[in-house]
Design an enzyme around this catalytic site. Structure first.
Site, PDB file in Angstrom:
ATOM      1  N   PHE A  18       0.824  -1.212   0.000  1.00 29.01           N
ATOM      2  CA  PHE A  18       0.000   0.000   0.000  1.00 29.01           C
ATOM      3  C   PHE A  18       0.856   1.259   0.000  1.00 29.01           C
ATOM      4  CE2 PHE A  18      -2.205   2.897   3.225  1.00 29.01           C
ATOM      5  CZ  PHE A  18      -2.778   3.690   2.252  1.00 29.01           C
ATOM      6  N   ASN A  39       8.526  -9.430  -2.165  1.00 24.87           N
ATOM      7  CA  ASN A  39       8.356 -10.879  -2.297  1.00 24.87           C
ATOM      8  C   ASN A  39       6.910 -11.258  -2.593  1.00 24.87           C
ATOM      9  OD1 ASN A  39       7.093 -10.447   0.153  1.00 24.87           O
ATOM     10  ND2 ASN A  39       8.219 -12.024   1.261  1.00 24.87           N
ATOM     11  N   GLY A  43       2.287  -7.757  -0.750  1.00 29.63           N
ATOM     12  CA  GLY A  43       2.254  -6.791  -1.842  1.00 29.63           C
ATOM     13  C   GLY A  43       1.469  -7.349  -3.019  1.00 29.63           C
ATOM     14  N   THR A  99      11.410 -10.667   8.921  1.00 23.11           N
ATOM     15  CA  THR A  99      11.371  -9.548   7.971  1.00 23.11           C
ATOM     16  C   THR A  99      11.804  -8.259   8.651  1.00 23.11           C
ATOM     17  OG1 THR A  99       9.578 -10.595   6.722  1.00 23.11           O
ATOM     18  CG2 THR A  99       9.909  -8.231   6.402  1.00 23.11           C
ATOM     19  N   ASN A 106      19.869  -6.520   6.406  1.00 26.10           N
ATOM     20  CA  ASN A 106      20.318  -6.664   5.017  1.00 26.10           C
ATOM     21  C   ASN A 106      20.251  -5.341   4.256  1.00 26.10           C
ATOM     22  OD1 ASN A 106      20.960  -9.425   5.119  1.00 26.10           O
ATOM     23  ND2 ASN A 106      18.820 -10.006   4.823  1.00 26.10           N
ATOM     24  N   ALA A 121      10.849   2.364   7.843  1.00 26.35           N
ATOM     25  CA  ALA A 121       9.435   2.618   8.124  1.00 26.35           C
ATOM     26  C   ALA A 121       9.074   1.859   9.388  1.00 26.35           C
ATOM     27  CB  ALA A 121       8.568   2.177   6.948  1.00 26.35           C
ATOM     28  N   TYR A 152       5.355  -8.216  15.443  1.00 24.39           N
ATOM     29  CA  TYR A 152       5.467  -6.956  14.696  1.00 24.39           C
ATOM     30  C   TYR A 152       6.005  -5.841  15.594  1.00 24.39           C
ATOM     31  CZ  TYR A 152       3.915  -3.117  11.616  1.00 24.39           C
ATOM     32  OH  TYR A 152       3.855  -2.012  10.808  1.00 24.39           O
ATOM     33  N   TYR A 166      23.695   1.615  13.582  1.00 32.82           N
ATOM     34  CA  TYR A 166      24.402   1.907  12.326  1.00 32.82           C
ATOM     35  C   TYR A 166      24.639   3.415  12.189  1.00 32.82           C
ATOM     36  CZ  TYR A 166      24.740  -2.567   9.896  1.00 32.82           C
ATOM     37  OH  TYR A 166      25.111  -3.833   9.503  1.00 32.82           O
ATOM     38  N   ARG A 193      -7.788  -3.736   8.296  1.00 36.85           N
ATOM     39  CA  ARG A 193      -7.659  -2.435   8.967  1.00 36.85           C
ATOM     40  C   ARG A 193      -9.021  -1.763   9.082  1.00 36.85           C
ATOM     41  NH1 ARG A 193      -1.939   0.046   6.702  1.00 36.85           N
ATOM     42  NH2 ARG A 193      -1.218  -1.864   5.741  1.00 36.85           N
TER      43      ARG A 193
END
Length: 336
Positions: A18, A39, A43, A99, A106, A121, A152, A166, A193
């Site tokens: 989205f 992937n 999506g 993820t 990565n 994000a 999550y 980093y 949602r």
């Protein structure tokens, strides 16, 4: 646009989702070269189909839990790779956590190798069910580490830690956005949602399902405003790392949102009340003073305007689905 802006090579992880697809469209419209990495777990190809013929756009099917190709040389990286609605990220919680954490690592390593800026994000979910209202970036949150949503919530919190380290060690120029509830065209109708649920049910003539008594509040930010905020943060001063809240500080109750959707859809339906899910927050509202001060950003789209555009979008999606179903019935089954 100046020459420097024209030369950006931008990788958008989760670019078929989205927010990602809306971001890809904006960046291509501004003349950037965009590589969408997705992937397609959540999506959707339909989100990016209008971009596939553009010479500025390319697509790489890849799961960011695995390292990215060494020949990639982006100048900017947006990490939007992760299912973002509770129903979807709870479907495979281990993959969700991987993820968030492996994906962040990565993409940070890619940023280090290529010298790219990289934006994480993150999410308002890092605040959990907050005891502070509204939530400022200094608030450390009230998160259940072993709940249904923790794959999550804690995954995003860990990703923020990676990005911060980093940045502190000068391995990459990092940016951290804490994204609050966002809605608009491009949402999946089955993502669970609050806005997509209400709009889809209203347009189908179904009663609107409200979890709890509807008094819990949400702060809804229209997608165009959110994309403005993300781009502003990416291109902000190198010294401004965040985290920074991006969202709408104007609250509305879930019941008020349902009532407005019902009115805009012209639906003569009732409300059905169900028990609230575990760890569902009572209030979620951003303090955006930091974004206003450092980015000059604040959302400008009124809820009525944004919801009206969203209703129009879903009307088109449902009409197209109905046309396809009718076509299949008319043509009948394929023969050998």
């Amino acid at each position: 646009m100046d020459d420097k802006m024209m030369k950006e090579n931008i990788l958008v992880a989760g670019g078929a989702g989205f927010l990602g697809s809306n971001l890809c469209r904006r960046l291509v419209d501004e003349g950037h070269r965009v590589l969408c990495v997705d992937n397609f777990q959540t999506g959707r190809r339909v989100n990016i189909e209008p971009l596939l013929d553009s010479p500025l756009f390319s697509l790489l099917r890849h799961d960011v839990i695995n390292p990215l190709r060494y020949d990639l040389r982006p100048t900017q990286i947006y990490n939007l790779a992760c299912a973002a609605s509770p129903r979807l990220y709870q479907a495979d919680p281990v993959h969700t956590l991987r993820t968030c954490v492996y994906g962040a690592f990565n993409l940070l390593e890619l940023a280090r190798r290529s010298g790219a800026r990289v934006l994480q994000a993150s999410t308002s979910e890092v605040y959990g069910d907050p005891h502070m209202h509204p939530q400022s970036e200094s608030y450390r949150g009230n998160v259940n580490m072993v709940g249904l949503r923790s794959c999550y919530d804690e995954g995003k919190r860990c990703a923020e830690t990676l990005f911060s380290d980093y940045g502190r060690r000068k391995r990459a120029v990092v940016k951290i956005a804490r994204i609050f509830n966002t809605y608009g065209p491009g949402m999946a109708q089955d993502d669970g949602r609050v806005v997509s649920n209400f709009v889809t049910q209203a347009l189908k003539g179904l009663d609107l399902t409200i979890y709890g008594d509807g008094s819990q509040t949400r702060s809804l930010c229209y997608v165009d405003d959110m994309i403005d905020g993300l781009i502003s943060l990416m291109n902000s001063a190198e010294s401004f790392q965040g985290p920074v809240n991006l969202g709408n500080p104007v609250e509305a109750t879930v019941l008020d949102i349902a009532s407005e959707v019902r009115r805009l859809a012209g639906a003569e339906v009732d409300f059905v009340f169900e028990p609230r899910p575990a760890d569902d927050p009572e209030q979620r509202c951003p303090d955006i003073l930091l974004a206003q001060r450092h980015l000059g950003w604040a959302p400008s789209t009124r809820m009525e305007t944004g919801l009206s555009k969203t209703v129009d979008y879903f009307s088109g999606v449902l009409a197209s689905a109905s046309d396809r179903a009718m076509s299949r019935r008319v043509s009948g089954p394929a023969r050998a």
